[in-house]
Write a protein that holds these residues in place. Structure first.
Motif, PDB file in Angstrom:
ATOM      1  N   TYR A   4      23.224   1.745  -4.106  1.00  0.00           N
ATOM      2  CA  TYR A   4      22.806   1.705  -5.499  1.00  0.00           C
ATOM      3  C   TYR A   4      23.455   0.408  -5.953  1.00  0.00           C
ATOM      4  CZ  TYR A   4      23.607   3.207 -10.100  1.00  0.00           C
ATOM      5  OH  TYR A   4      23.681   3.453 -11.507  1.00  0.00           O
ATOM      6  N   TYR A   7      24.030  -1.168 -11.609  1.00  0.00           N
ATOM      7  CA  TYR A   7      25.227  -1.686 -12.189  1.00  0.00           C
ATOM      8  C   TYR A   7      25.907  -2.776 -11.456  1.00  0.00           C
ATOM      9  CZ  TYR A   7      25.198   1.688 -15.871  1.00  0.00           C
ATOM     10  OH  TYR A   7      24.624   2.556 -17.015  1.00  0.00           O
ATOM     11  N   TRP A  22      36.313   3.865 -27.070  1.00  0.00           N
ATOM     12  CA  TRP A  22      36.911   4.867 -26.844  1.00  0.00           C
ATOM     13  C   TRP A  22      38.326   5.528 -27.588  1.00  0.00           C
ATOM     14  CZ3 TRP A  22      36.649   8.370 -22.735  1.00  0.00           C
ATOM     15  CH2 TRP A  22      35.598   8.058 -21.928  1.00  0.00           C
ATOM     16  N   GLY A  47      30.237   9.758 -12.676  1.00  0.00           N
ATOM     17  CA  GLY A  47      29.787   8.452 -13.040  1.00  0.00           C
ATOM     18  C   GLY A  47      31.225   7.652 -13.998  1.00  0.00           C
ATOM     19  N   ALA A  48      32.262   7.554 -13.255  1.00  0.00           N
ATOM     20  CA  ALA A  48      33.554   7.359 -13.961  1.00  0.00           C
ATOM     21  C   ALA A  48      33.618   5.915 -14.291  1.00  0.00           C
ATOM     22  CB  ALA A  48      34.708   7.629 -12.784  1.00  0.00           C
ATOM     23  N   GLY A  49      32.723   5.070 -13.766  1.00  0.00           N
ATOM     24  CA  GLY A  49      32.531   3.558 -14.130  1.00  0.00           C
ATOM     25  C   GLY A  49      34.122   2.937 -13.843  1.00  0.00           C
ATOM     26  N   GLU A  69      31.730   7.745  -8.250  1.00  0.00           N
ATOM     27  CA  GLU A  69      30.951   6.547  -9.155  1.00  0.00           C
ATOM     28  C   GLU A  69      30.059   5.955  -7.922  1.00  0.00           C
ATOM     29  OE1 GLU A  69      30.537   5.020 -12.078  1.00  0.00           O
ATOM     30  OE2 GLU A  69      29.537   3.787 -10.470  1.00  0.00           O
ATOM     31  N   PRO A  70      28.857   5.846  -8.316  1.00  0.00           N
ATOM     32  CA  PRO A  70      28.028   5.122  -7.287  1.00  0.00           C
ATOM     33  C   PRO A  70      27.813   3.583  -7.007  1.00  0.00           C
ATOM     34  CG  PRO A  70      26.682   6.018  -9.111  1.00  0.00           C
ATOM     35  CD  PRO A  70      28.015   6.446  -9.154  1.00  0.00           C
ATOM     36  N   LEU A  74      31.635  -1.269 -10.042  1.00  0.00           N
ATOM     37  CA  LEU A  74      32.437  -0.626 -10.970  1.00  0.00           C
ATOM     38  C   LEU A  74      33.539   0.055 -10.211  1.00  0.00           C
ATOM     39  CD1 LEU A  74      29.578   0.824 -13.275  1.00  0.00           C
ATOM     40  CD2 LEU A  74      31.028  -1.138 -13.292  1.00  0.00           C
ATOM     41  N   GLY A  96      27.007   9.250  -6.431  1.00  0.00           N
ATOM     42  CA  GLY A  96      26.760   9.852  -7.575  1.00  0.00           C
ATOM     43  C   GLY A  96      26.791  11.161  -7.878  1.00  0.00           C
ATOM     44  N   ALA A  97      26.442  11.863  -8.856  1.00  0.00           N
ATOM     45  CA  ALA A  97      26.438  13.239  -9.015  1.00  0.00           C
ATOM     46  C   ALA A  97      25.902  14.175  -7.959  1.00  0.00           C
ATOM     47  CB  ALA A  97      26.154  13.580 -10.380  1.00  0.00           C
ATOM     48  N   MET A 112      30.784  11.232 -19.159  1.00  0.00           N
ATOM     49  CA  MET A 112      30.908  10.458 -20.198  1.00  0.00           C
ATOM     50  C   MET A 112      29.818   9.211 -20.052  1.00  0.00           C
ATOM     51  SD  MET A 112      32.725  11.521 -22.715  1.00  0.00           S
ATOM     52  CE  MET A 112      31.999  13.442 -22.002  1.00  0.00           C
ATOM     53  N   HIS A 113      28.641   9.084 -21.106  1.00  0.00           N
ATOM     54  CA  HIS A 113      27.746   7.897 -21.248  1.00  0.00           C
ATOM     55  C   HIS A 113      27.178   7.993 -19.555  1.00  0.00           C
ATOM     56  CE1 HIS A 113      31.368   6.595 -23.501  1.00  0.00           C
ATOM     57  NE2 HIS A 113      30.402   6.670 -24.522  1.00  0.00           N
ATOM     58  N   MET A 114      26.700   9.007 -19.031  1.00  0.00           N
ATOM     59  CA  MET A 114      25.921   8.942 -17.727  1.00  0.00           C
ATOM     60  C   MET A 114      24.981  10.170 -17.521  1.00  0.00           C
ATOM     61  SD  MET A 114      27.121  12.045 -16.194  1.00  0.00           S
ATOM     62  CE  MET A 114      26.434  11.402 -14.331  1.00  0.00           C
ATOM     63  N   HIS A 117      21.430   9.290 -16.396  1.00  0.00           N
ATOM     64  CA  HIS A 117      21.039   8.807 -15.066  1.00  0.00           C
ATOM     65  C   HIS A 117      20.578   9.796 -14.296  1.00  0.00           C
ATOM     66  CE1 HIS A 117      22.397   4.720 -15.367  1.00  0.00           C
ATOM     67  NE2 HIS A 117      23.615   5.179 -15.846  1.00  0.00           N
ATOM     68  N   LEU A 118      20.540  11.162 -14.815  1.00  0.00           N
ATOM     69  CA  LEU A 118      20.417  12.502 -14.031  1.00  0.00           C
ATOM     70  C   LEU A 118      18.813  12.969 -14.279  1.00  0.00           C
ATOM     71  CD1 LEU A 118      23.721  14.255 -14.078  1.00  0.00           C
ATOM     72  CD2 LEU A 118      22.792  12.602 -12.332  1.00  0.00           C
TER      73      LEU A 118
HETATM   74  C1  LIG Z   1      27.395   3.706 -18.894  1.00  0.00           C
HETATM   75  S1  LIG Z   1      28.353   3.602 -17.608  1.00  0.00           S
HETATM   76  C2  LIG Z   1      29.551   4.914 -17.976  1.00  0.00           C
HETATM   77  C3  LIG Z   1      31.012   4.606 -17.368  1.00  0.00           C
HETATM   78  C4  LIG Z   1      32.136   5.660 -18.040  1.00  0.00           C
HETATM   79  N1  LIG Z   1      31.810   7.157 -17.625  1.00  0.00           N
HETATM   80  C5  LIG Z   1      32.325   5.355 -19.344  1.00  0.00           C
HETATM   81  O1  LIG Z   1      32.106   6.275 -20.203  1.00  0.00           O
HETATM   82  O2  LIG Z   1      32.996   4.420 -19.673  1.00  0.00           O
HETATM   83  C6  LIG Z   1      27.244   4.835 -16.599  1.00  0.00           C
HETATM   84  C7  LIG Z   1      28.036   4.999 -15.252  1.00  0.00           C
HETATM   85  O3  LIG Z   1      27.256   6.287 -14.672  1.00  0.00           O
HETATM   86  C8  LIG Z   1      27.275   5.989 -13.257  1.00  0.00           C
HETATM   87  N2  LIG Z   1      25.940   6.468 -12.600  1.00  0.00           N
HETATM   88  C9  LIG Z   1      24.664   5.841 -12.246  1.00  0.00           C
HETATM   89  N3  LIG Z   1      23.954   6.979 -11.561  1.00  0.00           N
HETATM   90  C10 LIG Z   1      24.695   7.975 -11.291  1.00  0.00           C
HETATM   91  C11 LIG Z   1      24.624   9.142 -10.911  1.00  0.00           C
HETATM   92  N4  LIG Z   1      23.397   9.277 -10.362  1.00  0.00           N
HETATM   93  N5  LIG Z   1      25.657  10.061 -10.799  1.00  0.00           N
HETATM   94  C12 LIG Z   1      26.700   9.742 -11.419  1.00  0.00           C
HETATM   95  N6  LIG Z   1      27.092   8.523 -12.046  1.00  0.00           N
HETATM   96  C13 LIG Z   1      25.975   7.720 -11.972  1.00  0.00           C
HETATM   97  C14 LIG Z   1      27.149   4.388 -13.262  1.00  0.00           C
HETATM   98  O4  LIG Z   1      27.369   3.891 -11.951  1.00  0.00           O
HETATM   99  C15 LIG Z   1      28.039   3.675 -14.344  1.00  0.00           C
HETATM  100  O5  LIG Z   1      29.512   3.990 -13.721  1.00  0.00           O
END
Ligand SMILES: C[S@@+](CC[C@H](N)C(=O)[O-])C[C@H]1O[C@@H](n2cnc3c(N)ncnc32)[C@H](O)[C@@H]1O
Length: 239
Positions: A4, A7, A22, A47-49, A69-70, A74, A96-97, A112-114, A117-118
């Motif tokens: 992956y 990012y 935040w 997607g804890a980032g 977190e993939p 990050l 990932g998820a 959050m904010h992820m 990606h799904l």
């Molecule tokens: C915009 S960042 C948000 C990070 C954190 N949740 C925040 O709000 O600050 C999106 C996150 O989703 C992760 N992501 C990407 N594909 C994903 C997947 N299939 N499952 C879970 N997380 C994923 C990315 O690696 C990244 O950490």
């Protein structure tokens, strides 16, 4: 999951550029977590980032956290921040998820904010799987982001912060890739005055979904769904 890379270039910038969201999001997420059963297993964070949501979980609920977190870059920031915090309550899963093995019991789910990606089929499977494992009353807390339709997004002016003598900045734009998907291009740069010292970019695919559509998906998984602007909460009905 080791491949992956979307990012990979974001590791240096994402935390700094995410901070401004935040102060507003933090209390809203904390409120959504009210009533989480401390004895109902871990909270799953998707997607804890770099851990800005993980911070809220650690300070709001006593449960352990399983953070999926993939992105290796990050995860590097997240693990360093957890080490500095001196906590052993968070397990950071390198995937990932759709890859994280789900515990039999889950107290709450946060993403959050992820969610973009799904893919739709992955979301459907995931909501069903987590709903089966959620404790009664346990929430799934997600948020949605623009764009609301698969339309071009023009690049916005550079935004960023200063650390020491340098500015760390980002901008983004998107192009449609299908009826309900776009491809984002995030650009980052490090600047001293007018001199750009470093530049990089990250491209990723993003599925469009509205808060109302996401709530309907959670309701299809037998969760009581509600919408508060960009925040979508699906709660397992109490016994
Ligand atoms: C915009 S960042 C948000 C990070 C954190 N949740 C925040 O709000 O600050 C999106 C996150 O989703 C992760 N992501 C990407 N594909 C994903 C997947 N299939 N499952 C879970 N997380 C994923 C990315 O690696 C990244 O950490």
């Amino acid at each position: 999951m080791d491949g992956y890379q979307e990012y990979a270039a974001s590791g240096e910038y994402l935390h700094l550029l995410s901070l401004p969201a935040w102060p507003v999001l933090r209390p809203r997420l904390a409120t959504a977590l009210t009533g989480v059963d401390p004895d109902a297993g871990p909270v799953l964070e998707l997607g804890a980032g770099t851990g800005l949501g993980t911070d809220v979980l650690l300070e709001t609920v006593p449960n352990d956290v399983l953070a999926a977190e993939p992105s290796a870059s990050l995860r590097g920031v997240l693990l360093a921040r957890l080490a500095d915090r001196g906590t052993d309550r968070v397990t950071v899963f390198p995937g990932g998820a759709t890859e994280v093995p789900l515990p039999d019991r889950i107290a709450a789910v946060v993403g959050m904010h992820m969610v973009g990606h799904l893919a739709p089929a992955d979301r459907k499977r995931l909501w069903t799987a987590v709903a089966e494992r959620l404790a009664p009353g346990g929430p799934v807390v997600l948020n949605v982001q623009p764009p609301g339709a698969a339309e071009p997004v023009a690049e916005w002016p550079w935004i960023g912060v200063t650390v020491g003598g340098l500015a760390y900045e980002g901008t983004g734009s998107a192009e449609p890739t299908g009826p309900d998907s776009v491809r984002w291009r995030m650009r980052y740069r490090t600047r001293r005055g007018d001199t750009v010292l470093a530049e990089t970019s990250a491209d990723y695919d993003w599925w469009i979904i509205s808060a109302e559509r996401l709530a309907a998906e959670l309701a299809d998984a037998a969760l009581d769904a509600s919408v508060d602007e960009d925040l979508v909460i699906g709660r397992k009905p109490p016994l």
